[in-house]
Design an enzyme around this catalytic site. Structure first.
Site, PDB file in Angstrom:
ATOM      1  N   ARG A  58       0.804  -1.223   0.000  1.00  9.48           N
ATOM      2  CA  ARG A  58       0.000   0.000   0.000  1.00  9.48           C
ATOM      3  C   ARG A  58       0.836   1.272   0.000  1.00  9.48           C
ATOM      4  NH1 ARG A  58      -3.822  -1.700   4.210  1.00  9.48           N
ATOM      5  NH2 ARG A  58      -2.914  -3.672   3.608  1.00  9.48           N
ATOM      6  N   LYS A  86      22.936  -5.480  -4.886  1.00 10.25           N
ATOM      7  CA  LYS A  86      23.818  -6.551  -4.434  1.00 10.25           C
ATOM      8  C   LYS A  86      25.253  -6.078  -4.287  1.00 10.25           C
ATOM      9  CE  LYS A  86      21.183 -10.493  -5.963  1.00 10.25           C
ATOM     10  NZ  LYS A  86      20.849 -11.193  -7.188  1.00 10.25           N
ATOM     11  N   ARG A 108      12.078   3.044   1.209  1.00 15.70           N
ATOM     12  CA  ARG A 108      11.628   2.097   2.229  1.00 15.70           C
ATOM     13  C   ARG A 108      12.792   1.145   2.437  1.00 15.70           C
ATOM     14  NH1 ARG A 108       7.055  -1.061   3.925  1.00 15.70           N
ATOM     15  NH2 ARG A 108       6.088   0.967   4.245  1.00 15.70           N
TER      16      ARG A 108
END
Lengths: 307, 429
Positions: A58, A86, A108
């Site tokens: 969301r 990576k 995030r």
């Protein structure tokens, strides 16, 4: 008036005036989402990069739609698509993205402090979309916006935040946001889920749900991280639900007209009974709907600060 | 070759505190007194003069706790660079921890370390051997052979022995060789995942905390085991008020325990971590103002025997990670002296007591024949300008690593000359 910083890393670093500015700006964007053509040209020619290095549905969708409705160019990296990370440090990854002229990076990340580190190292604006257990500032802004929409005044408002406060970035951001606007915040949960010295943030701590709910005007339920069973924070989901689940009966302990919030995703029947989720008191779907307007406001204000 | 350190104030704790010269011949202290001349009389070469006017002349410092990283982590530090940092900070003897790769759990690693130290030619290096094989906490290392090869104590630093029976056996067995058993006191279960002190700052930053209790339950266990076994227990880098209190009480009951603290633990609090500053990430973590006060009281009343650095070099890329991922540790050899001298300015310690905490006392704790300017002792001497102000500049450290939380601090007290075995190994430029 505008935001003082180029970034939105935490609610802790915002003033009450800045909080109000974001909410007022969101008011005008809420109307946009109700139009037939849900778009304004405010961020035309700007690039927003969503760097989501932890699963999210969301928040990611909400940021993506917010940027698109502002006419920005948007790219989203999610964990599966980010082989780029990576062996590369977060800052190096972000610098490469910045080198491609990204104006705003929405991050995030599972590590607390990731957004702050990025903000310090980049010229682009950084928006924290959740960093570890630290903060999730736009979620708190969405929650404030939703309560404001219900015509609640923050000074004196009694808000009970219930659940695993220790591991919740939503709880931290809401504690700062609500106390800055004058609300009375209660943290409710077993001592295993209450972080050290929480009272020093101006919060009253309750270990018994019934006591914490008594007289509350707003109840914010936190998601129980089911995978934490086995970490000795609570014995079983069954017992947690029995002592800390919000039921229709318990809801009666709160003030009449109480609003129930949940940042999602919900564990129906665990921290919150289905009847409560679907009741008239619930503003859970309003929270989801308001996410876009609030994030539009944040992107808009930061893009202005950057030019 | 004779050296005469002239015109300074000599502080040799418990022995000399006043204006005196120090005469050194053939690597040893010959005498300390006023208006000395070389004992060799006519025909002998004139001694080299080191002018110490306006300065203090001290026994070289002894660091009970440093990580020199070699073998295995040479990109962080080598014995060469670590001992160069040591002598620049006034340390002429360094006890190095065994958490290298391979772990110093057998005599060949000990011998390698000693050979590297000899080749480096800076400070004396005294290796600390592992308590258990691979520091895995299960089987005892070959402690007798480690002693024979030159280890002066044993420790599983950084990977503390959790199994109390193994710790008990290690303490008993070490008695045979009269070796101190050092513990890094940390209950790894209580500390699990923690990366800073558990308190208001960890709550605000959303970082998992290491409670003071994680240290204190192990201090309590170790004191009980020392009482049970009669071992020489040495507690490393104590950081909490509770630990200081327990050691004080144990000493009053006659338990054979000694303890050290580190300059960062009496100079900084948990607040230094704000902003996710990985340079302020160390283990044990920076604690609170109350803990600092308790540490100072412990130093002042003798509960804490020594000041050690826990010098823990890490490369830039090690520390440039998310806070939770970055390794624990700060470099400390080159900042320990001025930070310790702040205790003198604050009235916590007399100058002589502060010098003792860096030299005489640590030497006593591990029974090293060091930390004194007595005639016949190795001429390990440090000349210090107590009034010199300088700014900590990480780029100018001799250590291979720059991970100091004190960058930019204006500090007072600077080493001007360091001698090891009568040889000048460091001179301030």
């Amino acid at each position: 008036m505008s935001l003082k910083q180029k970034d939105l890393v935490s609610i802790e670093s915002l003033s009450a005036d800045e909080l109000r500015l974001i909410l007022e700006t969101a008011d005008s964007f809420k109307e946009v989402s109700g139009r037939e053509i849900k778009k304004v040209p405010a961020l035309r020619g700007k690039t927003v990069v969503n760097l989501f290095l932890e699963p999210s549905t969301r928040t990611r969708t909400s940021f993506e739609l917010a940027a698109k409705r502002l006419s920005a160019d948007v790219i989203t990296f999610s964990p599966s698509s980010s082989s780029i990370v990576k062996g590369e440090t977060l800052l190096d990854t972000a610098r490469n993205i910045e080198a491609m002229q990204a104006d705003i990076i929405v991050l995030r990340h599972p590590a607390a402090g990731a957004a702050e580190t990025l903000a310090r190292g980049l010229k682009s604006s950084v928006v924290n979309a959740g960093d570890g257990w630290h903060e999730h500032p736009t979620q708190a802004l969405v929650d404030l916006f939703t309560l404001r929409e219900k015509h609640l005044d923050f000074p004196g408002l009694r808000v009970a935040i219930v659940g695993d406060i220790a591991h919740s970035r939503v709880a931290r951001s809401n504690i700062y946001a609500l106390t800055k606007l004058g609300a009375e915040v209660r943290a409710v949960g077993p001592p295993t889920m209450i972080p050290s010295a929480l009272d020093r943030l101006g919060v009253r701590v309750y270990h018994k749900l019934d006591e914490g709910l008594r007289g509350a005007n707003v109840i914010m339920m936190l998601r129980l991280q089911l995978e934490r069973q086995g970490k000795a924070l609570f014995p079983t989901i069954r017992e947690y639900s029995q002592f800390y689940g919000l039921t229709p009966e318990r809801l009666k302990l709160a003030e009449p007209g109480v609003w129930v919030m949940h940042p999602g995703p919900i564990n129906r029947g665990v921290e919150i009974a289905p009847e409560v989720v679907d009741s008239f008191s619930s503003v859970i779907l309003d929270q989801a709907a308001n996410g876009i307007a609030v994030r539009m406001a944040v992107l808009y204000l930061l893009s202005g600060a950057n030019t | 070759m004779a050296i005469l350190i002239k015109g300074g104030r000599v502080i040799d704790p418990g022995r000399v505190n006043g204006p005196a010269d120090v005469l050194i011949e053939q690597g040893r202290i010959v005498s300390v007194g006023q208006n000395l001349v070389s004992s060799r009389g006519r025909g002998a070469a004139h001694p080299t003069i080191i002018d110490a006017a306006g300065k203090v002349v001290l026994p070289g410092f002894v660091d009970l706790h440093a990580h020199l990283r070699e073998p295995g982590f040479e990109y962080k530090e080598t014995i060469q660079t670590g001992t160069a940092a040591a002598v620049a900070g006034g340390f002429t003897s360094v006890c190095c921890m065994p958490n290298t790769n391979p772990v110093n759990d057998n005599q060949s690693v000990t011998e390698f370390i000693l050979e590297r130290a000899r080749n480096a030619g800076n400070a004396h290096v005294f290796p600390v051997g592992a308590i258990t094989k691979g520091s895995e906490g299960n089987e005892l290392a070959e402690i007798g052979e480690l002693r024979k090869a030159g280890c002066v104590a044993i420790s599983d630093d950084g990977r503390p022995v959790i199994n109390s029976l193994v710790m008990r056996r290690a303490m008993e067995y070490a008695l045979v060789f009269d070796l101190p058993v050092i513990d890094h006191c940390e209950d790894l279960h209580l500390a699990e995942g923690g990366c800073m002190h558990e308190g208001i700052v960890s709550t605000q930053l959303g970082l998992p905390g290491i409670p003071a209790a994680a240290e204190e339950v192990m201090v309590a266990r170790n004191l009980s085991l020392a009482h049970l076994t009669g071992a020489r227990l040495h507690l490393a880098h104590l950081s909490t008020a509770g630990s200081v209190r327990m050691v004080r009480e144990a000493k009053s009951r006659g338990i054979g325990v000694t303890a050290e603290v580190c300059p960062h633990h009496f100079s900084l609090t948990e607040d230094a971590v704000r902003g996710y500053n990985t340079l302020a990430k160390m283990n044990p973590p920076l604690r609170t103002w109350e803990d600092i006060q308790a540490i100072k009281e412990g130093l002042s009343d003798g509960t804490i025997d020594a000041i050690a650095t826990d010098h823990a070099p890490h490369a830039v890329q090690d520390k440039q990670q998310e806070f939770a991922e970055a390794p624990f540790g700060v470099v400390g050899l080159e900042t320990a002296l001025p930070l310790t001298l702040t205790l003198v300015d604050e009235g916590v310690l007399s100058l002589e007591a502060a010098v003792a905490k860096l030299s005489t006392e640590p030497a006593r704790v591990f029974r090293l024949n060091k930390g004194t300017l007595a005639p016949g002792a190795d001429a390990d001497v440090v000349v210090v300008d107590l009034e010199a102000y300088w700014e900590v500049d990480p780029t100018r450290l001799r250590s291979r690593s720059r991970n100091t939380p004190f960058a930019g601090w204006k500090v007072k007290g600077r080493v001007t000359t360091t001698l090891v075995g009568g040889r000048v190994v460091y001179e301030a430029v």
